[in-house]
Design an enzyme around this catalytic site. Structure first.
Site, mmCIF file in Angstrom:
data_model
loop_
_atom_site.group_PDB
_atom_site.id
_atom_site.type_symbol
_atom_site.label_atom_id
_atom_site.label_comp_id
_atom_site.label_asym_id
_atom_site.label_seq_id
_atom_site.Cartn_x
_atom_site.Cartn_y
_atom_site.Cartn_z
ATOM 1 N N SER A 123 -8.300 5.034 -3.454
ATOM 2 C CA SER A 123 -9.217 3.949 -3.120
ATOM 3 C C SER A 123 -9.377 3.820 -1.609
ATOM 4 O O SER A 123 -8.474 4.157 -0.852
ATOM 5 C CB SER A 123 -8.653 2.631 -3.656
ATOM 6 O OG SER A 123 -7.434 2.337 -3.007
ATOM 7 N N HIS A 124 -10.532 3.334 -1.200
ATOM 8 C CA HIS A 124 -10.710 2.898 0.179
ATOM 9 C C HIS A 124 -11.562 1.633 0.158
ATOM 10 O O HIS A 124 -12.612 1.541 0.788
ATOM 11 C CB HIS A 124 -11.338 3.998 1.045
ATOM 12 C CG HIS A 124 -10.598 4.207 2.326
ATOM 13 N ND1 HIS A 124 -11.187 4.430 3.520
ATOM 14 C CD2 HIS A 124 -9.277 4.183 2.587
ATOM 15 C CE1 HIS A 124 -10.271 4.562 4.463
ATOM 16 N NE2 HIS A 124 -9.107 4.405 3.916
ATOM 17 N N SER A 161 -5.365 6.849 13.275
ATOM 18 C CA SER A 161 -6.432 7.770 13.676
ATOM 19 C C SER A 161 -6.549 8.843 12.606
ATOM 20 O O SER A 161 -5.543 9.300 12.058
ATOM 21 C CB SER A 161 -6.092 8.425 15.012
ATOM 22 O OG SER A 161 -6.149 7.490 16.058
ATOM 23 N N GLN A 162 -7.783 9.235 12.332
ATOM 24 C CA GLN A 162 -8.032 10.159 11.225
ATOM 25 C C GLN A 162 -7.866 11.616 11.647
ATOM 26 O O GLN A 162 -7.711 11.924 12.815
ATOM 27 C CB GLN A 162 -9.455 9.930 10.715
ATOM 28 C CG GLN A 162 -9.659 8.545 10.145
ATOM 29 C CD GLN A 162 -8.931 8.368 8.828
ATOM 30 O OE1 GLN A 162 -9.299 8.939 7.825
ATOM 31 N NE2 GLN A 162 -7.865 7.583 8.845
ATOM 32 N N GLY A 173 -2.080 9.541 -8.826
ATOM 33 C CA GLY A 173 -2.769 8.265 -8.909
ATOM 34 C C GLY A 173 -2.566 7.436 -7.673
ATOM 35 O O GLY A 173 -1.892 7.829 -6.723
ATOM 36 N N ASN A 174 -3.183 6.285 -7.724
ATOM 37 C CA ASN A 174 -3.204 5.411 -6.565
ATOM 38 C C ASN A 174 -3.315 3.992 -7.098
ATOM 39 O O ASN A 174 -3.971 3.753 -8.099
ATOM 40 C CB ASN A 174 -4.418 5.815 -5.709
ATOM 41 C CG ASN A 174 -4.746 4.817 -4.620
ATOM 42 O OD1 ASN A 174 -5.843 4.277 -4.584
ATOM 43 N ND2 ASN A 174 -3.826 4.571 -3.727
ATOM 44 N N HIS A 200 0.818 -1.208 0.000
ATOM 45 C CA HIS A 200 0.000 0.000 0.000
ATOM 46 C C HIS A 200 0.854 1.261 0.000
ATOM 47 O O HIS A 200 0.545 2.239 -0.682
ATOM 48 C CB HIS A 200 -0.908 -0.026 1.237
ATOM 49 C CG HIS A 200 -1.945 1.053 1.259
ATOM 50 N ND1 HIS A 200 -3.097 0.983 0.520
ATOM 51 C CD2 HIS A 200 -1.995 2.218 1.933
ATOM 52 C CE1 HIS A 200 -3.813 2.063 0.739
ATOM 53 N NE2 HIS A 200 -3.182 2.833 1.596
ATOM 54 N N GLN A 257 -10.681 2.743 10.458
ATOM 55 C CA GLN A 257 -10.737 3.927 11.293
ATOM 56 C C GLN A 257 -12.144 4.514 11.322
ATOM 57 O O GLN A 257 -12.972 4.205 10.480
ATOM 58 C CB GLN A 257 -9.772 5.008 10.773
ATOM 59 C CG GLN A 257 -8.385 4.502 10.485
ATOM 60 C CD GLN A 257 -8.262 3.882 9.099
ATOM 61 O OE1 GLN A 257 -9.241 3.696 8.411
ATOM 62 N NE2 GLN A 257 -7.037 3.568 8.721
#
Lengths: 747, 239
Positions: free
Chosen positions: A95-96, A315-316, A535-536, A50, A242
């Site tokens: 992405s998530h 944590s966000q 990008g991802n 990732h 999260q």
């Protein structure tokens, strides 16, 4: 994983962290010693797929990343493209996927939060969000739960932060049964000379933490959740997801933009995947410096957190900023105004090492380059998958040619992949900030650029069925279609961001799909002169050995010099003529028609000839620029028939009919439902007819006038015989309610 | 454009997100001298001709929309200002805050759809004799968008009758031709109520967003009527 901080690290513990034996040996070699547990944790997240892109990076160099407008290409938090007037747009898609499958509401919400931070971290005011969502078989009740949860998560988070969600796409396909996709795009606006980068420059400068406190949530999100296949134990990974706090995010946006008005801000970065670890190491790496972090100063939600937990927490809503020494108090004052936790947690050092200090002791000490540049680029094996030989044939003679097209048209319009997405975008605030010129429901979202006469247009696209049948051409089509959508709104493309969603990279067949997909994007982008600026990559979208269709989602951003000259897809006036730009070829491979009517996913993907594509787009933009036409709509899933119906029924007012007459030697179902690329439907008044025909002649584009707008029916005659005649009101009912009815069903 | 001495304040709570939109419309479309007021300020507002509480998610709408914002320091000044007859316009979250602060009666419940709703709706001007509607014709139908999760207006029977009797119901949801009823009610509001005014007539709360349909760049500009009315009534209070 419960380990005492004092445990002696070994290869077994490294494996439990997702590292391979080879990677662990490399760590020992590079460090010249055994890492302690905190250090191992840091390696495990930074060397995860990732964060490190170790499988994908070798292929990504094929993408064209440069262009005259590009201010910042890939490598930073987001790409930056000049739009003139001293302004630039900052954008990225991310992405998530895994978190959203495990916990749809929070997974999608934190996906929005993460991409927003990537944008405002650069100093940009986020002005638009779009989403590309993929769900599995609608008949699976879990999909309804996931759809509701994801949409609600996006709605809750996006609406609360005051950033409008202005468009996107949703598809359903069995291939996503075990892995839904949630790709979130954000675009921000910035002064072209005020771009902030994530750099920890200037020895002695303070490093300030601000935002939410650090808790024990999301530990190993990047390494274990995002970088591995799903299996029976996926449910147990829920604690790695999260929880989002959109209110704090809103405060972070305002505080960060306030902060970045000051000349003493040196560098800033959000804490996304791998939290404090990636932000500190990456900021130091980009600046060639080091950082001493005093962990005792990190704001924490609970007592007793170990250095390992503090460094790996995801944590966000947290940020890290470096300011010039002496300006600490001014920075803290801004955070106090916004009621945000903040603390000076470290100093920039000359020695390029990150040292963690707890209670006065150094508890971890790692050279920055070993952590950031250490992971080997993997030379993954590549093999063309065997399934391709089974799916690439489609003999049209095996398909009965229907006498009439009404039934198929109704079924296509109520297919969840084609039906109106109103149920979704009604839940998103798509108007806040008063920039949305074209509301959701047309080919592209169009937003004015405040303070100028310009507008930006955005479209996000990918037909993964095409990519399954032929990843190279499927990816080319994604780029072509996205930029065609912009052309239909009057804009020319200025940049692209992609989210490459694929299966398990350890399988050679998956890496073949990946390579082909990247090559396809590269070829189309080069030809259409669209630079890829960010990008991802999302790999391991695979459950119990079954991977998703390759889904290289692209978002293309376009520019309109004159915002008043934006175009929408629906017919405007009774009596207007209808014209079709582009040539139709006898083909049905990979089409929604083939899937919906015959339950087949096979054949060659629709024809895309890039020269014809560019011609069609240029011609469409020319007609819009000259004010010759009243509507323009891309022909995509469902082909010409669905595009015609959408022109009749997708406008904000009452639907309007059209009478279409077609003459051709190809099969009527292929003509009406095939998905040949590079075709655009336009409408225009009779006065413009001769000028448009002359312009088509000059440009060399294929063009035909095929009918008139008016009446209460959509009627299509084919070689003189009626093929479709249905009241547009009826068509609209099929199209408008299908998705909401599906989502609201109780099971 | 109006007389340049006309001044308005837009209150900014943490989480307000239509503050810039209101500012833009007032300042750039109507030429009103407009100032953002941070919620922590405890200043006197009497220098302003009117005060706007904008939409958004003050304090994230955590607990209940508007429930925390009403304790912000500025709300003391807003209450005093309203008590002195100053004109206050609360839009969406601003309406919710006014209700929580007791400046308007009733409550705003979750939409009966249990979903956030953002779309254009129609509202009927039930009382065109207020400071906020005086440029509308009685019964006029305005096209204005809503964007909220907690917009279902609720009040007890007695309060409702009082509101109706005093003509405090200013806007109701309707269809394009002005018909009310269930089908035109997007969120389950009692009596289709979309906006109300206090008894004194100087405080209006409404769920629809007039500032979203007030910039001439868009084809729909019905929201201008609300701001135009407010500005005219401040310039010449007597109707």
């Amino acid at each position: 994983m419960k380990l005492s901080p004092d445990v002696t690290v070994n290869v077994q513990i490294a494996r439990e962290h997702g590292l391979t034996g080879e990677e662990y040996r490399r760590i020992l070699d590079l460090l010249g010693r055994i890492p302690n547990l905190t250090e191992l944790g840091i390696f495990s997240v930074m060397w995860s797929e990732h964060c490190s892109y170790k499988s994908s990076r070798p292929f990504l160099s094929a993408l064209p990343t440069e262009g005259p407008r590009v201010i910042q290409g890939p490598g930073e938090n987001a790409g930056v493209v000049d739009i003139g007037d001293g302004l630039a747009v900052v954008f990225k898609i991310e992405s998530h996927n895994h978190p959203s499958f495990v916990e749809p509401h929070q997974g999608a919400a934190t996906g929005v939060g993460g991409i927003l931070r990537d944008i405002f971290t650069m100093g940009a005011r986020p002005i638009a969000l779009l989403d590309s969502l993929r769900f599995g078989d609608p008949a699976d009740p879990r999909m309804r739960f996931l759809l509701n949860g994801v949409v609600e998560g996006i709605s809750n988070y996006g609406n609360c932060t005051g950033v409008p969600t202005v468009g996107g796409e949703i598809y359903f396909d069995d291939c996503y049964n075990g892995n839904i996709l949630v790709n979130v795009f954000c675009l921000g606006l910035i002064k072209a000379d005020k771009v902030f980068l994530g750099r920890a420059s200037g020895t002695g400068n303070p490093v300030i933490y601000f935002g939410s406190k650090t808790g024990r949530d999301g530990i190993h999100g990047a390494s274990l959740l995002a970088s591995a296949e799903f299996d029976e134990s996926s449910e147990e990974k829920r604690p790695t997801v999260q929880v989002g706090d959109p209110f704090t995010e809103k405060l972070l946006i305002e505080a960060s933009l306030d902060l970045m008005k000051h000349p003493w801000v040196v560098g800033i970065q959000d804490m996304g995947a791998a939290g404090l670890t990636s932000s500190s190491f990456e900021m130091a790496s980009r600046a060639g410096t080091g950082i001493d972090l005093d962990l005792d100063q990190v704001p924490r939600r609970e007592k007793g957190m170990t250095p390992y937990e503090i460094m790996l927490s995801e944590s966000q809503e947290r940020m890290l900023v470096v300011v010039e020494a002496g300006h600490e108090e001014e920075a803290l004052e801004i955070f106090r105004k916004w009621d945000l936790d903040a603390a000076v947690v470290g100093r920039v050092t000359e020695q390029p090492r990150v040292r963690l200090i707890e209670g006065g002791d150094v508890v971890a000490d790692l050279p920055v380059h070993v952590v950031v540049e250490g992971p080997l680029s993997l030379k993954r094996k590549i093999r063309r998958p065997n399934y391709l030989d089974e799916v690439d044939h489609l003999n049209l003679n095996d398909l009965p040619e229907p006498d009439r097209g009404d039934a198929a048209l109704k079924r296509l319009l109520s297919s969840l992949n084609i039906a109106s997405k109103e149920w979704v975008y009604d839940q998103y605030d798509h108007m806040v900030r008063l920039n949305t010129l074209v509301l959701p429901g047309s080919d592209a979202a169009v937003l004015r650029v405040p303070g100028t006469s310009k507008a930006v247009a955005i479209s996000v696209d990918c037909n993964s069925r095409y990519c399954y049948l032929d990843p190279f051409n499927g990816a080319r089509i994604a780029v072509a279609e996205s930029s065609r959508n912009l052309a239909c709104s009057g804009a020319f493309p200025i940049g692209l961001t992609n989210c490459l969603n694929f299966g398990n990279p350890e399988k050679p067949e998956i890496m073949w799909q990946f390579e082909q997909g990247v090559q396809g994007i590269a070829e189309a982008c080069k030809f259409l002169e669209i630079p890829v600026v960010s990008g991802n990559v999302s790999l391991y979208n695979e459950t119990r050995g079954i991977g998703i269709f390759p889904t290289p989602t692209v978002a293309v951003v376009g520019l309109l010099e004159d915002s008043r000259k934006h175009m929408t897809q629906w017919f405007k006036r009774t009596g207007d003529f209808v014209g079709l730009i582009g040539l139709t070829i006898e083909e049905l491979g990979g089409s929604e028609y083939l899937k919906v009517m015959f339950e087949q996913v096979c054949g060659g993907v629709p024809t895309l000839e890039l020269r014809a594509e560019r011609q069609a787009q240029e011609f469409c933009r020319e007609l819009i620029g000259k004010g010759f036409i009243a509507s323009a709509h891309d022909c995509s899933e469902g082909g010409l028939a669905v595009a015609l119906a959408e022109c009749c029924i997708s406008g904000p007012g009452q639907p309007v009919g059209a009478a279409i007459e077609l003459e051709s030697t190809i099969r009527r179902d292929a003509f009406l439902f095939g998905e040949t690329q590079s075709r655009i439907l336009i409408s225009f008044s009779g006065e413009r007819r001769e000028e448009i025909l002359a312009a088509a002649e000059r440009s060399g584009v294929d063009f035909a006038v095929i009918g008139r707008v008016g009446g209460e029916d959509l009627s299509v005659t084919f070689n003189g015989a009626e093929f479709i005649r249905t009241r547009v009101e009826v068509l609209r009912n099929f199209w408008k309610g299908a998705l909401g009815e599906y989502a609201r069903q109780v099971t | 454009m109006v007389d340049s001495i006309m001044k308005s304040a837009v209150v900014v709570f943490p989480g307000s997100n239509c503050d810039h939109d209101c500012y833009h419309i007032l300042k750039h479309v109507f030429g009103v001298e407009t100032e953002f007021i941070w919620h922590k300020e405890e200043r006197d507002l009497s220098a302003f001709n009117f005060v706007v509480l904008p939409g958004g998610f003050s304090y994230g709408d955590y607990l209940r929309a508007g429930a925390i914002a009403r304790f912000s320091p500025i709300m003391k000044a807003v209450t005093r200002y309203a008590g002195d007859g100053g004109r206050v316009l609360g839009i969406c979250n601003g309406f919710q805050i006014l209700v929580e602060a007791g400046l308007l009666p009733g409550a705003l419940l979750h939409n009966d759809t249990q979903k956030f709703i953002c779309r254009h709706v129609y509202v009927k001007v039930e009382n065109a004799a207020t400071a906020f509607t005086r440029t509308c014709s009685p019964g006029a139908v305005l096209k204005i968008p809503i964007a909220h999760h907690q917009g279902g207006y609720y009040a007890d029977r007695e309060t409702l009758s009082r509101l109706e009797a005093n003509r405090q119901v200013v806007f109701t949801y309707c269809d394009e031709s002005g018909r009310g009823g269930e089908a035109a009610n997007p969120n389950g509001s009692m009596n289709n109520i979309a906006g109300i005014v206090n008894e004194a007539g100087n405080v209006l709360g409404m769920m629809p967003h007039p500032e979203r349909v007030a910039d001439p760049l868009w084809p729909d500009v019905d929201g201008q009527r609300v701001f135009q009315s407010l500005i005219e009534s401040c310039a010449s209070p007597a109707l």
